[in-house]
Scaffold this motif. Structure first.
Motif, short mmCIF file in Angstrom:
data_model
loop_
_atom_site.label_atom_id
_atom_site.label_comp_id
_atom_site.label_asym_id
_atom_site.label_seq_id
_atom_site.Cartn_x
_atom_site.Cartn_y
_atom_site.Cartn_z
N MET A 1 0.84 -1.20 0.00
CA MET A 1 0.00 0.00 0.00
C MET A 1 0.88 1.25 0.00
SD MET A 1 -2.95 1.17 2.70
CE MET A 1 -3.92 -0.30 2.33
N ILE A 2 0.49 2.24 -0.81
CA ILE A 2 1.25 3.47 -0.88
C ILE A 2 1.11 4.26 0.41
CG2 ILE A 2 -0.66 4.76 -1.93
CD1 ILE A 2 1.46 6.22 -3.60
N GLU A 3 2.23 4.78 0.91
CA GLU A 3 2.25 5.52 2.18
C GLU A 3 2.09 7.01 1.88
OE1 GLU A 3 5.12 2.95 5.03
OE2 GLU A 3 6.07 3.71 3.21
N ARG A 4 0.85 7.44 1.71
CA ARG A 4 0.56 8.81 1.29
C ARG A 4 1.05 9.84 2.30
NH1 ARG A 4 -3.19 8.64 -2.91
NH2 ARG A 4 -4.14 6.58 -3.22
N LYS A 5 0.96 9.51 3.57
CA LYS A 5 1.36 10.46 4.61
C LYS A 5 2.79 10.92 4.42
CE LYS A 5 2.36 10.57 9.58
NZ LYS A 5 2.29 9.81 10.86
N TYR A 6 3.69 9.98 4.16
CA TYR A 6 5.10 10.32 4.01
C TYR A 6 5.34 11.11 2.73
CZ TYR A 6 5.41 6.69 7.57
OH TYR A 6 5.23 5.93 8.70
N ILE A 7 4.60 10.79 1.69
CA ILE A 7 4.74 11.52 0.43
C ILE A 7 4.28 12.96 0.60
CG2 ILE A 7 3.89 11.69 -1.95
CD1 ILE A 7 3.74 8.63 -1.98
N TYR A 8 3.15 13.16 1.29
CA TYR A 8 2.65 14.51 1.52
C TYR A 8 3.63 15.33 2.36
CZ TYR A 8 -1.83 12.77 -0.26
OH TYR A 8 -2.83 12.23 -1.04
N TRP A 9 4.17 14.72 3.39
CA TRP A 9 5.16 15.40 4.22
C TRP A 9 6.39 15.79 3.38
CZ3 TRP A 9 5.49 17.80 8.71
CH2 TRP A 9 4.53 17.53 9.70
N PHE A 10 6.84 14.85 2.56
CA PHE A 10 8.01 15.10 1.72
C PHE A 10 7.76 16.27 0.77
CE2 PHE A 10 9.69 14.34 -2.60
CZ PHE A 10 11.04 14.55 -2.36
N LEU A 11 6.64 16.26 0.09
CA LEU A 11 6.34 17.32 -0.87
C LEU A 11 6.15 18.67 -0.17
CD1 LEU A 11 3.88 15.43 -3.26
CD2 LEU A 11 6.30 15.95 -3.63
N GLY A 12 5.49 18.64 0.98
CA GLY A 12 5.27 19.88 1.71
C GLY A 12 6.57 20.53 2.16
N ILE A 13 7.46 19.74 2.74
CA ILE A 13 8.75 20.27 3.20
C ILE A 13 9.57 20.75 2.02
CG2 ILE A 13 10.93 19.67 4.33
CD1 ILE A 13 9.33 17.68 6.05
N THR A 14 9.56 19.99 0.93
CA THR A 14 10.33 20.37 -0.25
C THR A 14 9.89 21.73 -0.78
OG1 THR A 14 10.71 18.06 -0.90
CG2 THR A 14 10.89 19.73 -2.62
N VAL A 15 8.60 21.93 -0.93
CA VAL A 15 8.08 23.18 -1.48
C VAL A 15 8.31 24.35 -0.52
CG1 VAL A 15 5.95 24.40 -2.11
CG2 VAL A 15 6.37 22.10 -2.97
N LEU A 16 8.05 24.12 0.77
CA LEU A 16 8.22 25.20 1.75
C LEU A 16 9.67 25.65 1.86
CD1 LEU A 16 5.80 24.03 4.59
CD2 LEU A 16 5.54 26.01 3.09
N PHE A 17 10.60 24.75 1.64
CA PHE A 17 12.02 25.10 1.74
C PHE A 17 12.53 25.73 0.44
CE2 PHE A 17 16.55 24.25 1.30
CZ PHE A 17 17.05 24.62 2.54
N SER A 18 12.11 25.20 -0.70
CA SER A 18 12.72 25.59 -1.97
C SER A 18 12.04 26.76 -2.68
CB SER A 18 12.76 24.39 -2.92
OG SER A 18 11.45 23.91 -3.18
N TRP A 19 10.73 26.80 -2.68
CA TRP A 19 10.06 27.83 -3.47
C TRP A 19 10.36 29.25 -3.02
CZ3 TRP A 19 4.64 26.53 -5.88
CH2 TRP A 19 4.80 25.45 -6.77
N PRO A 20 10.48 29.55 -1.71
CA PRO A 20 10.90 30.90 -1.34
C PRO A 20 12.29 31.24 -1.88
CG PRO A 20 9.89 29.81 0.53
CD PRO A 20 10.07 28.76 -0.52
N LEU A 21 13.19 30.26 -1.92
CA LEU A 21 14.52 30.49 -2.48
C LEU A 21 14.44 30.68 -4.00
CD1 LEU A 21 16.55 27.84 -0.45
CD2 LEU A 21 16.62 30.32 -0.17
N PHE A 22 13.58 29.93 -4.66
CA PHE A 22 13.40 30.10 -6.09
C PHE A 22 12.87 31.49 -6.43
CE2 PHE A 22 12.71 25.29 -6.92
CZ PHE A 22 14.07 25.12 -7.16
N LEU A 23 11.96 32.00 -5.59
CA LEU A 23 11.30 33.27 -5.87
C LEU A 23 12.06 34.48 -5.34
CD1 LEU A 23 7.64 32.15 -5.09
CD2 LEU A 23 8.60 32.64 -7.34
N ALA A 24 13.05 34.25 -4.47
CA ALA A 24 13.79 35.35 -3.85
C ALA A 24 14.42 36.31 -4.86
CB ALA A 24 14.85 34.79 -2.91
#
Length: 292
Positions: A1-24
């Motif tokens: 079974m796919i572990e959606r919780k871990y995928i959502y956490w991974f994507l959330g942390i990735t975006v929150l960390f990287s997108w502000p740096l991309f847009l800076a």
């Protein structure tokens, strides 16, 4: 079974960390061009490590799995590292040939772009453009891919080392295509700023998605055969080292969004043909999937 919780956490942390740096860099409009370019390169280089950091955080503190589950202690069959090192160069050259074939650019053996750059540099007129072209080509084919691992491992530890294995319960094709789609969407903040597809801030996002799905399929094939993020990081590093090299051999002024680089549609043809060859020769899907 796919572990959606871990995928959502991974994507959330990735975006929150990287997108502000991309847009800076958007906040640096009052800076001179060279300062802004240098700052942008630094910020985006840091952002490249967001997926890797997210993968480590989720693995260690949310999933509470051992660090070696990210398989940094694994190399796998060594022949795939030769593919990772040399295949991006072959695909880039093929993309450059298609650019010429379709008439999107003209061959420039006078190296006009290099000559113009040397004219504006102190003492540049005493340097042969051929020396610059040969040195950049040699670096892109040799040391460049390995130096780039310092940065590309940040992405590949996340995209192929974490996300792809967690999507594999969906099946290899779905996992590979979905991870490539997500990888492409992740680039949106840099694409709207003109990266890779200048002049196409919205269409460029969809073009980047196609590119990432194609390239991601190839890199995923390497990962699934080795179960190692190292081979993925090397392949990604080779791409970053050589993707824009054909531009040196083309008359300036052509549309780089359509041809001349590995990200352009003219290079998609070679990638699609290679993937078709993998399928036709039954090399993909890979028979033994990467373990978690």
């Amino acid at each position: 079974m796919i572990e959606r919780k871990y995928i959502y956490w991974f994507l959330g942390i990735t975006v929150l960390f990287s997108w502000p740096l991309f847009l800076a860099p958007l906040a640096l409009s009052d800076q001179d061009a060279s300062t802004k370019q240098l700052a942008t390169q630094g910020l985006w280089a840091i952002a490249m490590w967001a997926p890797g950091i997210a993968a480590m955080i989720v693995t260690l503190f949310i999933a509470k799995k051992p660090f070696n589950s990210l398989r940094l202690n694994t190399l796998g069959p060594k022949r795939f590292y030769l593919w990772a090192w040399l295949l991006p160069a072959a695909l880039t050259i093929l993309g450059g040939l298609f650019t010429l074939m379709f008439g999107l650019a003209e061959l420039d053996l006078n190296f006009t772009m290099i000559r113009d750059a040397l004219k504006s540099a102190p003492g540049g007129e005493d340097i042969s453009p051929m020396v610059i072209v040969l040195s950049q080509t040699l670096l892109a084919l040799t040391l460049g891919p390995f130096i780039n691992i310092l940065f590309t491992m940040g992405e590949e530890l996340g995209w192929r080392g974490f996300l792809l294995p967690h999507l594999l319960p969906l099946g290899q094709w779905k996992a590979v295509l979905l991870s490539g789609l997500i990888w492409g969407v992740w680039h949106a903040p840099v694409i709207v700023q003109g990266h890779n597809y200048p002049g196409y801030p919205i269409l460029g996002i969809f073009m980047m998605i196609i590119f990432c799905v194609l390239l991601g399929t190839i890199i995923s094939w390497l990962y699934l055969n080795t179960k190692s993020p190292w081979v993925a990081a090397l392949a990604h590093g080779a791409v970053n080292a050589i993707a824009g090299l054909p531009v040196l051999f083309l008359v300036p002024g052509f549309n780089v969004a359509l041809g001349g680089t590995l990200a352009a549609p003219t290079a998609w043809i070679g990638m699609a043909l290679f993937i078709a060859w993998l399928v036709w020769t039954k090399r993909f899907p890979v028979q033994e999937q990467a373990g978690m």
